[in-house]
Design a protein around this motif. Structure first.
Motif, short mmCIF file in Angstrom:
data_model
loop_
_atom_site.label_atom_id
_atom_site.label_comp_id
_atom_site.label_asym_id
_atom_site.label_seq_id
_atom_site.Cartn_x
_atom_site.Cartn_y
_atom_site.Cartn_z
N GLU A 181 -11.44 0.17 1.91
CA GLU A 181 -11.45 -0.60 0.83
C GLU A 181 -9.99 -1.18 0.56
N HIS A 182 -8.73 -0.29 1.10
CA HIS A 182 -7.50 -0.76 1.05
C HIS A 182 -7.34 -2.00 1.80
N LEU B 174 0.93 -1.26 0.03
CA LEU B 174 0.05 0.16 0.14
C LEU B 174 1.05 1.17 -0.01
N MET B 175 1.98 1.35 0.77
CA MET B 175 2.74 2.54 1.00
C MET B 175 3.85 2.53 0.13
N GLY B 176 4.20 1.35 -0.66
CA GLY B 176 5.19 1.26 -1.59
C GLY B 176 4.93 0.96 -3.14
N ALA B 177 4.81 -0.41 -3.48
CA ALA B 177 4.66 -0.57 -4.84
C ALA B 177 3.42 -0.27 -5.33
N PHE B 178 2.11 -0.40 -4.67
CA PHE B 178 1.05 0.12 -5.24
C PHE B 178 0.89 1.57 -5.17
N THR B 179 1.56 2.15 -6.14
CA THR B 179 1.66 3.58 -6.18
C THR B 179 0.39 4.43 -6.52
N LYS B 180 -0.56 3.49 -6.96
CA LYS B 180 -1.88 4.29 -7.41
C LYS B 180 -2.97 4.27 -6.30
N SER B 181 -2.50 3.38 -5.37
CA SER B 181 -3.42 3.27 -4.09
C SER B 181 -3.89 4.48 -3.22
N GLY B 182 -3.03 5.47 -3.61
CA GLY B 182 -3.40 6.72 -2.89
C GLY B 182 -2.97 6.83 -1.41
N LYS C 37 -0.02 7.15 1.12
CA LYS C 37 1.20 7.26 1.49
C LYS C 37 1.62 7.17 3.20
N ASP C 38 0.60 7.25 4.00
CA ASP C 38 0.91 7.04 5.22
C ASP C 38 -0.51 6.36 5.73
N VAL C 39 -0.33 6.20 7.04
CA VAL C 39 -1.66 5.76 7.77
C VAL C 39 -2.97 6.53 7.74
#
Length: 285
Positions: free
Chosen positions: A88-89, A70-78, A80-82
């Protein structure tokens, strides 16, 4: 400028849990112990009772999904932090590890993500896959035919009154079927989510290999009825389950390898044959 919620949105938000404690209270099953003490005790020792903690690898797996995913490779997840995390994530994992997350707000998702990153087992242990999840939330598969699970109803093997804060019992046609377990111990990748992942495939291999080969037993037969372990529902970490799941044949033959006169090396050839007798591929979840 304030963003306004419509009245239905406000009502929906008010119905949802805003903290982990709220969600735990919403799905509190402590009263089940009064009448079902043995079953409750079995469940308390099960992996279902610690579904967010699981085995030794579970917390680390979630930490990796959050940090590296979520905070790394999934750059389109939105994410960046908690503070960016939404329900949905977590849906693709919590679909099974915590189905009741659908009754929670994004605040709960963030609280649980923080708990994972802090390895806060106390918070993670407050919610789990419990009696209400299986005997209500997951008790109906064909919702267009049978409707949604009803509030205040415990689903099982018969209809009738129920002496508890859940006042009614209703029959669930899938409770004794392997498909009941297949909802979580699934058929493969979760393609319905934005970031599909290959997770449990036990039910898939059961359905496509064990049944066509003539298998007749259900998940409940092997994981609940045999050995009488009931709602403990043991798996491969249980010695009795491991013995039933595989046959191990070992053949060893010793000889000496002579490099040169007077210089021999003791040698052995070991042949190991492992036969899967389980109703699905192993290891799996």
């Amino acid at each position: 400028m304030l963003a306004l919620l419509s009245l239905p949105d406000v009502a929906l938000a008010q119905q949802k849990a805003r903290t982990v404690d709220d969600l735990a209270k919403m799905y509190d099953v402590a009263s089940c112990k009064q009448c079902h003490a043995k079953v409750y005790e079995e469940w308390e020792k099960s992996t279902h009772a610690r579904s967010l903690i699981g085995t030794g690898r579970t917390i680390g797996g979630f930490q990796g999904m959050i940090r590296a995913g979520l905070m790394g490779a999934f750059t389109k997840s939105g994410v960046k932090d908690v503070g960016d995390v939404k329900v949905e994530h977590l849906a693709q994992c919590f679909k099974c590890h915590l189905p009741q997350i659908s009754d929670a707000t994004d605040e709960v998702a963030r609280e649980l993500v923080k708990a994972y990153l802090d390895a806060d087992r106390a918070t993670l242990g407050k919610v789990n896959v419990n009696c209400l999840v299986c005997h209500n939330t997951k008790a109906i598969l064909h919702k267009w035919q049978d409707g949604e699970p009803e509030k205040g109803v415990v689903y099982g093997s018969k209809d009738g009154p129920h002496p508890d804060k859940y006042p009614a019992m209703k029959n669930s046609v899938v409770m004794k079927e392997a498909a009941m377990c297949g909802q979580c111990h699934g058929t493969g990748p979760n393609f319905e989510f934005p970031q599909p992942s290959q997770c449990a495939t036990a039910y898939g291999s059961y359905l496509h290999a064990y049944i066509p080969a003539g298998g007749t037993e259900t998940c409940q037969d092997c994981h609940m009825k045999k050995d009488g372990k009931g709602h403990l529902m043991p798996a491969y970490r249980d010695p009795d389950m491991a013995k039933r799941a595989v046959d191990v044949d070992v053949e060893a033959r010793g000889y000496k390898f002579l490099l040169k006169a007077g210089d021999s090396i003791p040698t052995a050839v070991v042949t190991v044959k492992i036969t899967n007798k389980a109703g699905h591929r192993i290891p799996d979840g």
